[in-house]
Design an enzyme around this catalytic site. Structure first.
Site, mmCIF file in Angstrom:
data_model
loop_
_atom_site.group_PDB
_atom_site.id
_atom_site.type_symbol
_atom_site.label_atom_id
_atom_site.label_comp_id
_atom_site.label_asym_id
_atom_site.label_seq_id
_atom_site.Cartn_x
_atom_site.Cartn_y
_atom_site.Cartn_z
ATOM 1 N N ASP A 109 -13.026 -23.154 -20.118
ATOM 2 C CA ASP A 109 -14.266 -22.300 -20.401
ATOM 3 C C ASP A 109 -15.490 -22.970 -21.143
ATOM 4 O O ASP A 109 -16.530 -22.593 -21.176
ATOM 5 C CB ASP A 109 -13.901 -20.997 -20.852
ATOM 6 N N HIS A 116 -5.848 -21.908 -26.560
ATOM 7 C CA HIS A 116 -5.204 -21.429 -25.444
ATOM 8 C C HIS A 116 -3.693 -20.955 -25.615
ATOM 9 O O HIS A 116 -2.949 -21.753 -26.635
ATOM 10 C CB HIS A 116 -5.144 -22.407 -24.285
HETATM 11 N N1 ACO Z 1 -11.339 -20.072 -33.149
HETATM 12 C C1 ACO Z 1 -10.712 -20.096 -34.330
HETATM 13 N N2 ACO Z 1 -9.567 -19.768 -34.518
HETATM 14 C C2 ACO Z 1 -8.686 -19.528 -33.632
HETATM 15 C C3 ACO Z 1 -9.140 -19.688 -32.344
HETATM 16 C C4 ACO Z 1 -10.432 -19.924 -32.216
HETATM 17 N N3 ACO Z 1 -11.049 -19.939 -30.824
HETATM 18 N N4 ACO Z 1 -8.091 -19.521 -31.285
HETATM 19 C C5 ACO Z 1 -7.148 -19.224 -32.291
HETATM 20 N N5 ACO Z 1 -7.246 -19.331 -33.394
HETATM 21 C C6 ACO Z 1 -6.510 -19.384 -34.816
HETATM 22 C C7 ACO Z 1 -6.114 -17.896 -34.954
HETATM 23 O O1 ACO Z 1 -6.958 -17.241 -35.940
HETATM 24 C C8 ACO Z 1 -4.619 -18.062 -35.432
HETATM 25 O O2 ACO Z 1 -4.444 -18.310 -36.815
HETATM 26 P P1 ACO Z 1 -3.517 -18.114 -37.780
HETATM 27 O O3 ACO Z 1 -2.217 -18.854 -37.161
HETATM 28 O O4 ACO Z 1 -3.738 -18.782 -39.116
HETATM 29 O O5 ACO Z 1 -3.331 -16.688 -37.841
HETATM 30 C C9 ACO Z 1 -4.244 -19.294 -34.508
HETATM 31 O O6 ACO Z 1 -5.321 -19.890 -34.202
HETATM 32 C C10 ACO Z 1 -3.479 -18.861 -33.083
HETATM 33 O O7 ACO Z 1 -4.322 -17.863 -32.857
HETATM 34 P P2 ACO Z 1 -3.895 -16.523 -31.807
HETATM 35 O O8 ACO Z 1 -4.848 -15.581 -31.684
HETATM 36 O O9 ACO Z 1 -2.357 -16.284 -32.233
HETATM 37 O O10 ACO Z 1 -3.480 -17.382 -30.477
HETATM 38 P P3 ACO Z 1 -3.155 -16.693 -29.182
HETATM 39 O O11 ACO Z 1 -2.249 -17.504 -28.247
HETATM 40 O O12 ACO Z 1 -2.710 -15.165 -29.156
HETATM 41 O O13 ACO Z 1 -4.730 -16.509 -28.403
HETATM 42 C C11 ACO Z 1 -6.743 -17.359 -27.289
HETATM 43 C C12 ACO Z 1 -5.190 -17.678 -27.328
HETATM 44 C C13 ACO Z 1 -6.904 -15.768 -26.934
HETATM 45 C C14 ACO Z 1 -7.240 -18.023 -26.251
HETATM 46 C C15 ACO Z 1 -7.565 -17.539 -28.379
HETATM 47 O O14 ACO Z 1 -7.295 -19.139 -28.949
HETATM 48 C C16 ACO Z 1 -8.984 -17.210 -28.579
HETATM 49 O O15 ACO Z 1 -9.051 -16.004 -28.828
HETATM 50 N N6 ACO Z 1 -9.922 -18.252 -28.097
HETATM 51 C C17 ACO Z 1 -11.186 -17.942 -27.961
HETATM 52 C C18 ACO Z 1 -11.445 -17.077 -26.687
HETATM 53 C C19 ACO Z 1 -11.353 -18.035 -25.461
HETATM 54 O O16 ACO Z 1 -11.825 -19.264 -25.371
HETATM 55 N N7 ACO Z 1 -10.551 -17.509 -24.683
HETATM 56 C C20 ACO Z 1 -10.417 -18.315 -22.956
HETATM 57 C C21 ACO Z 1 -8.991 -18.735 -23.094
HETATM 58 S S1 ACO Z 1 -8.700 -19.724 -21.552
HETATM 59 C C22 ACO Z 1 -8.780 -18.699 -20.253
HETATM 60 O O17 ACO Z 1 -8.665 -17.375 -20.327
HETATM 61 C C23 ACO Z 1 -9.084 -19.014 -19.074
#
Ligand code: ACO
Length: 422
Positions: free
Chosen positions: A359, A302
């Site tokens: 979620d 998140h």
């Molecule tokens: N699985 C594996 N790795 C992940 C995940 C995941 N679900 N989420 C983040 N990471 C990793 C990224 O690869 C990144 O790694 P790095 O630092 O080595 O490059 C690090 O964690 C940070 O990730 P970002 O994408 O920069 O985090 P951001 O804050 O931009 O994204 C998000 C947040 C979009 C929720 C992301 O965690 C994700 O894609 N989650 C899966 C989709 C999801 O569950 N979305 C629902 C969100 S809640 C809502 O909207 C109600």
């Protein structure tokens, strides 16, 4: 407390310090470009406060979520979605009498105008209900006055909240080729939605207490989450003085994507994929760690919550209760639990502070309730509607409000001449 000071190209600029009621500190850069010619760079707006807001407080480090000061745990346990909607939109809990009138109004305004109801017939049966919901929400502006008079705005709020659940249920009925039914006056918001989804003109549907209570909780948990992608979109669109329906419709579209509201559907698709692949959840946690795989653990991570998502905590408990009450046993729940357990111990997830979000468990609950998968994000949209409305109103009345128009850092070619011969 000192203001900030920016030193740039030999010049110094004082940037006022701002503080919110929960001691959040911000640096006011609103005059920065005028004074220095420079702009800030913040892709994804992770460090940018786009407004001052009195609606929802989130502390991602401590796992705190409060609507108008009330902790989400208390609201989820003691209130109804209609009451929470009123609280978010008007700022305070309603009196008993006001709440009764508000509930009546939401039912009165939940009937879709006849001509508008005919629009459903023109969508292909395969249409995704989110697309239908977005289109029908925008179309409401064709049926009701687009006026900023307080009285019209208040009525439009009631129409939008009342009808969103009816539109959602009708889009489902359309997708399965089944006839729709009218809302019932005797049912509360969540129960009424279930009736609209599952009743047919010839068979009365009994809304069970467990189902109504669970739906109520789910809607409350989704009702607002400050400046997330869809809410910021509603504010962005509304900042051009677009009407409430157009702004809310944009919110529905922004919510649709799998990185936002679409994640609840994506979680189930992921769990089904793991199940079809023999239930090897360890293989998928490894895959999620491999950046080249393009695979992420859906329902994990998140932008704001970095310890736990308080909504996920409530839902994890609710998930066990509801499945037991409904007598449903779902193998996907076992896979989800195993994934969670392994990810919470794995350095990759721990270092990046990746925890289950709201979620992760909501999809399993929806499945147990018999809600089809393509309706999951629609349910999120129904829940989020009061939040979008509250932010649209706050944005409209904000004395600092201006049309939203970010800047950019241009990195394209510098000026060049179009070739005289080609
Ligand atoms: N699985 C594996 N790795 C992940 C995940 C995941 N679900 N989420 C983040 N990471 C990793 C990224 O690869 C990144 O790694 P790095 O630092 O080595 O490059 C690090 O964690 C940070 O990730 P970002 O994408 O920069 O985090 P951001 O804050 O931009 O994204 C998000 C947040 C979009 C929720 C992301 O965690 C994700 O894609 N989650 C899966 C989709 C999801 O569950 N979305 C629902 C969100 S809640 C809502 O909207 C109600």
């Amino acid at each position: 407390m000192d203001d900030a000071n920016l030193h740039l190209d030999g010049q110094s600029y004082a940037l006022p310090r701002l503080e919110g009621t929960e001691a959040e500190v911000a640096v006011d850069i609103s005059k920065l470009r005028g004074q220095s010619g420079a702009i800030t760079y913040d892709p994804g707006y992770g460090n940018t406060g786009s407004c001052k807001s009195a609606i929802t407080f989130v502390d991602g480090e401590k796992g705190i979520l409060r609507y108008r000061g009330y902790p989400i745990e208390q609201l989820a346990e003691h209130t109804s979605f209609s009451e929470v909607a009123y609280l978010l939109i008007y700022g305070d809990l309603p009196s008993v009498e006001t709440l009764r009138e508000w509930r009546d109004d939401l039912t009165t305004h939940s009937f879709i105008p006849e001509k508008m109801a005919r629009l459903f017939e023109h969508f292909p049966q395969s249409a995704h209900p989110m697309g239908v919901l977005s289109a029908l929400t925008a179309s409401m502006s064709a049926y009701y006055p687009d006026s900023n008079e307080a009285e019209h705005v208040d009525l439009n709020i009631r129409r939008l909240l009342g009808q969103v659940k009816t539109i959602a249920a009708y889009s489902y009925k359309q997708s399965i080729g089944a006839p729709s039914v009218l809302p019932r006056r005797d049912l509360e918001y969540a129960a009424n939605f279930l009736h609209l989804m599952f009743a047919t003109p010839d068979v009365e549907y009994h809304v069970s207490e467990v189902m109504a209570k669970t739906m109520n909780t789910l809607l409350i948990l989704h009702a607002d989450h400050e400046q997330n992608c869809s809410t910021s979109t509603v504010r962005m669109v509304g900042s051009s003085e677009a009407n409430l329906y157009a702004s809310a419709s944009a919110g529905v579209s922004a919510l649709w994507g799998p990185l936002h509201g679409g994640a609840n559907q994506a979680v189930i698709e992921m769990l089904e994929r793991i199940q079809a692949d023999g239930g090897d959840y360890k293989k998928y946690t490894e895959l999620a760690k491999d950046k080249d795989s393009g695979f992420r653990l859906m329902g994990f991570g998140h932008r704001v919550y970095k310890n736990f998502d308080p909504r996920a905590t409530i839902l994890k408990e609710a998930c066990d209760e509801v499945l037991a009450d409904l007598g449903v046993s779902d193998p996907l729940l076992d896979i989800a639990r195993n994934l969670e357990e392994i990810a919470l111990k794995d350095d990759f997830f721990v270092e990046r502070k990746l925890y289950p979000n709201v979620d992760f468990y909501s999809g399993i609950i929806y499945r147990a309730m018999g809600i089809p998968m393509n309706m999951f994000t629609v349910l999120f949209a129904i829940g989020r509607m009061p939040g979008w409305i509250a932010h649209w109103l706050e944005m409209r009345d904000d004395p600092d409000g201006r049309i939203h128009r970010p800047r950019q850092i241009y990195i394209g070619p510098t000026e060049r001449d179009y070739p005289k011969t080609r």
